[in-house]
Design an enzyme around this catalytic site. Sequence first.
Site, PDB file in Angstrom:
ATOM      1  N   LYS A  74       0.841  -1.197   0.000  1.00  0.00           N
ATOM      2  CA  LYS A  74       0.000   0.000   0.000  1.00  0.00           C
ATOM      3  C   LYS A  74       0.880   1.253   0.000  1.00  0.00           C
ATOM      4  O   LYS A  74       1.834   1.361   0.783  1.00  0.00           O
ATOM      5  CB  LYS A  74      -0.926  -0.017   1.224  1.00  0.00           C
ATOM      6  CG  LYS A  74      -1.921   1.132   1.244  1.00  0.00           C
ATOM      7  CD  LYS A  74      -2.897   0.997   2.407  1.00  0.00           C
ATOM      8  CE  LYS A  74      -3.881   2.167   2.421  1.00  0.00           C
ATOM      9  NZ  LYS A  74      -4.857   2.061   3.521  1.00  0.00           N
ATOM     10  N   SER A 149      -9.287   3.246   1.838  1.00  0.00           N
ATOM     11  CA  SER A 149      -8.095   3.699   1.143  1.00  0.00           C
ATOM     12  C   SER A 149      -7.217   2.569   0.630  1.00  0.00           C
ATOM     13  O   SER A 149      -6.287   2.788  -0.137  1.00  0.00           O
ATOM     14  CB  SER A 149      -7.272   4.592   2.066  1.00  0.00           C
ATOM     15  OG  SER A 149      -6.799   3.887   3.200  1.00  0.00           O
ATOM     16  N   SER A 173     -10.908   1.668   5.861  1.00  0.00           N
ATOM     17  CA  SER A 173     -10.020   1.549   4.707  1.00  0.00           C
ATOM     18  C   SER A 173      -9.640   0.125   4.351  1.00  0.00           C
ATOM     19  O   SER A 173      -9.169  -0.130   3.246  1.00  0.00           O
ATOM     20  CB  SER A 173      -8.751   2.371   4.944  1.00  0.00           C
ATOM     21  OG  SER A 173      -9.031   3.744   4.914  1.00  0.00           O
TER      22      SER A 173
END
Length: 470
Positions: A74, A149, A173
């Site tokens: 990520k 996210s 997220s």
Amino acid sequence: MSAVELTEGIRKRTLSSREALESHYRRIDDVNASINAVVTQDRKAAYAAAANADRMSVAGGPLGPLHGLPMTHKDTHNVRGLRSTQGSPVFKDFVPEQDDLIIERLRAAGVVATGKTNVPEFGAGSHTFNEVFGTTTNPYDTSLSAGGSSGGVAAAIAARIQPLGEGSDMGGSLRIPASFCNVVGFRPSYGVIPMPSAANAWAWLGRTGPMAREIDDIALFMSAAAGPSPLVRTPSVLSGADFAGPVVGDLRGVRIGWSPDFGIGIPVEPAVLQVLERQLRVFEEAGAIVEQASPDFSEADLVFQRARATDFAAGLGDLVREHRGLVKPEVIWNVELGWSLSAQDLIDAAAARTRLEASVRGFFSDYDVFLSPAAQVLPFDATLRYPGSVAGVASETYLDWMRSACVLSATGLPVLAMPAGFTGEGLPVGFQLAVNHYRDVELLRYAKGFEDRTRCVDVLPALLTTSITG
């Protein structure tokens, strides 16, 4: 292949880390142009790491639980030597010299770092778009959002680029992209995977956790990543050893409190509830007792909003002051909300959090699991910044459509989002399961019980079925 299957094959030398890596990159080449999940790659370094993993396999020494497994990371997590932008023009050329703690642990477990996955700027919001790399879309319908996210991670896992990845979760997220992309997202109890904060060593709202297609892969990740760190002052009672071994699903006698609206009228699209309410029978057929019940979430929004605003102001306040013109308006709004909080606001939030915890304790004296919608909406038009309304209720802020996840973040509980089924149009829908603090291992067992009976993850995304059929 699952991460369990891949790592077992690499350890037994029925396949090599290089072969796994070649397959990983072939899939990126095949599908990434359609979903924009992977935004940075370093193939030279990855092949060198895979070659080293294969030498270690031949040498016959001890190997980590994730030995030789290719994985993108990520883009809010720093990976040494690899561009790590946080989705922001401020850091579009930043190359860190040191790994974040979660990346350090994954490397130590044997992961081969291959690149970075897309995020919303600074991880703010549950839709993945930014001005550096653009928008990530959903493998089940590439015109729609993959969530966020951790949307890039979720899309990569759903598209079979990799079986496993790490994300983070403050307000959903890990869970909202899991629901959107038909994968699993796990937000552990506080400190189980330490998440150091340079701005506030006692920050509690944000968590680091895994995403995968299978519960067994979630457990494998946790066996490698869980455990205390001197960088976080409050250690967890759980370690990697607690998650080791295959997960045996069992829902017999499990008491489940289900709520479609969290007891406070949180709006949820009817199409989402139709799928979830149809699947409640799966828990009952597995031996669970399902009743409509909920903790008292009446003050959870206040707790979440003020804790998040405080964290944003502490962590991003100086950056907003210095680079205001480069930062998206939602981040600025959240930072300024933090700046505006008075001492009385913070006192009131602490008192509300105390009452919320008392409500949680009361709920779990009667139930083992709280079951709810993971997301209030179906995957939406990827050109939007966020949904303007949910079930006819207008969104006043970019957080309103995420309340299903945010109110559970406010409790601090471990929460897992997992595939629950599909709409008639083929869009994924997810359940959200929460258990009492540090009952993380039991949570995986309950989720596996549902997974074993449904196998929703076996439904391939449209992106792959289209490419397979030509």
